[in-house]
Write an enzyme that holds these catalytic residues in place. Structure first.
Site, PDB file in Angstrom:
ATOM      1  CG  HIS A   1      -1.894  -1.090   1.302  1.00  0.00           C
ATOM      2  ND1 HIS A   1      -2.928  -1.236   0.411  1.00  0.00           N
ATOM      3  CD2 HIS A   1      -1.997  -2.132   2.149  1.00  0.00           C
ATOM      4  CE1 HIS A   1      -3.633  -2.313   0.716  1.00  0.00           C
ATOM      5  NE2 HIS A   1      -3.085  -2.878   1.767  1.00  0.00           N
TER       6      HIS A   1
ATOM      7  CG  HIS B   1       1.597  10.399   7.343  1.00  0.00           C
ATOM      8  ND1 HIS B   1       0.494   9.706   6.861  1.00  0.00           N
ATOM      9  CD2 HIS B   1       1.359  11.712   7.081  1.00  0.00           C
ATOM     10  CE1 HIS B   1      -0.357  10.569   6.324  1.00  0.00           C
ATOM     11  NE2 HIS B   1       0.143  11.786   6.446  1.00  0.00           N
TER      12      HIS B   1
ATOM     13  CB  THR C   1      -4.860   8.299   6.549  1.00  0.00           C
ATOM     14  OG1 THR C   1      -3.554   7.756   6.272  1.00  0.00           O
ATOM     15  CG2 THR C   1      -4.718   9.586   7.344  1.00  0.00           C
ATOM     16  CB  THR C   2      -4.621   2.846   5.977  1.00  0.00           C
ATOM     17  OG1 THR C   2      -3.786   2.642   7.128  1.00  0.00           O
ATOM     18  CG2 THR C   2      -3.857   3.643   4.926  1.00  0.00           C
TER      19      THR C   2
ATOM     20  CG  HIS D   1       0.024   8.608   2.308  1.00  0.00           C
ATOM     21  ND1 HIS D   1      -0.877   7.559   2.275  1.00  0.00           N
ATOM     22  CD2 HIS D   1       0.477   8.688   3.584  1.00  0.00           C
ATOM     23  CE1 HIS D   1      -0.955   7.018   3.474  1.00  0.00           C
ATOM     24  NE2 HIS D   1      -0.146   7.680   4.300  1.00  0.00           N
TER      25      HIS D   1
ATOM     26  CG  HIS E   1       3.420   5.554   6.257  1.00  0.00           C
ATOM     27  ND1 HIS E   1       3.249   5.495   7.620  1.00  0.00           N
ATOM     28  CD2 HIS E   1       2.320   6.204   5.786  1.00  0.00           C
ATOM     29  CE1 HIS E   1       2.106   6.066   7.952  1.00  0.00           C
ATOM     30  NE2 HIS E   1       1.521   6.503   6.851  1.00  0.00           N
TER      31      HIS E   1
END
Length: 318
Positions: free
Chosen positions: A101, A153, A236-237, A130, A128
């Site tokens: 992801h 993040h 957010t996941t 995005h 991680h």
């Protein structure tokens, strides 16, 4: 044929077939796993962001992340003082992984952050990212509707917890520091360890050793981190747990377009290109977003400079 009150009702064949096909496709395309919208297709059944509540009911909560920050509606909070970063300069050798992801790097629990209005000190666990598509819009949070190319993040948990699962059972157990990226004409050499490693983890579950790196080298200089926003939100996941104290810094991190594009060469679990890995912004539902004094200081400085420039302009002879 359907009958109502003795009268025969006729429907064009297309009006019967199309809903049936849509219903069939919906049944086939709704899987148990969650995915980003860019990864959704009938060839890869998964729950896109609008259906993440099927993956975890928490995703229907009232304090979800990310959000759009409307700067004029933020409230200045004097408690949002400068952060204290301990051991952020510490060099470590981590492992970078394509988890299907995103790209994630585990961090030794040595680096901590405190101050900044946080209730206690928090230790770094992992970071991680995005991103969008080949350097296009890709941040999760937006500022006045503006979406940046990428967002970092750095995930922390309260210092006395030993694992993230336990920390997430505390309403303020997790603190995430969020940083935006901006396109630059020059490559950012401090990101070479990350960018170079991406070539080795293109496929899901791929991982490789990261050349020595520090958290400090990946983010703006500490003196540029006094301007930030704060709100209470969630992961957010999925599972979208509402246990996160969010901090979003105004000062962006520069990366070249070539560096940004490297992230789009990664692959999801499905084999599809890992692009547009962001959740759409969520409703505020009455939450207040706060801003640090630094944001006001910067705004005041800009206003002061404009006032001085105007005054100098007026004093110049024609």
């Amino acid at each position: 044929m359907p009958e109502e009150g003795g009268a025969t009702l006729y429907f064009p064949v297309g009006q019967l077939i199309l809903p049936a096909l849509l219903a069939s496709c919906w049944t086939v395309c709704s899987g148990a796993d969650w995915c980003y919208q860019s990864d959704f297709s009938c060839d890869h059944p998964c729950n896109g962001p609008k259906n993440w509540n099927h993956a975890n009911s928490n995703c229907d909560g009232k304090q979800q992340s990310p959000i759009n920050i409307v700067t004029r509606k933020t409230l200045k909070d004097e408690r949002l003082t400068p952060f204290k970063f301990d051991n952020y300069q510490q060099i470590f050798k981590g492992t970078i992984k394509n988890n299907g992801h995103s790209v994630q790097v585990g961090v030794p629990h040595l680096s901590t952050v405190s101050g900044g209005g946080l209730p206690t000190s928090y230790k770094a666990v992992q970071f991680h990212l995005h991103w969008g598509n080949n350097g296009g819009p890709g941040s999760e949070h937006t500022i006045d509707g503006e979406q940046y190319p990428m967002e970092l993040h750095i995930v922390h948990m309260k210092h006395h917890y030993s694992d993230l699962t336990t920390a997430l059972s505390d309403a303020e157990g997790v603190a995430v520091l969020g940083f935006f990226y901006e396109k630059s004409n020059r490559a950012n050499g401090k990101y070479d360890p990350i960018i170079n490693a991406l070539r080795s983890i293109k496929n899901a579950n791929g991982n490789t050793s990261l050349l020595p790196v520090s958290l400090a080298q990946l983010i703006p200089a500490e003196q540029n981190l006094t301007s930030y926003y704060r709100y209470k939100g969630s992961l957010t996941t999925p599972g979208c747990t509402e246990a996160v104290v969010w901090t979003l810094f105004e000062s962006p991190i520069p990366l070249s377009i070539e560096q940004l594009r490297m992230f789009s060469e990664l692959k999801f679990h499905s084999g599809n290109s890992m692009i547009e890995t962001f959740r759409p912004v969520q409703p505020l539902n009455g939450r207040q977003v706060f801003r640090s004094g630094g944001a006001v200081i910067l705004a005041s400085s800009a206003l002061l400079m404009a006032t001085i420039a105007t005054a100098l302009g007026l004093s110049q002879p024609n």
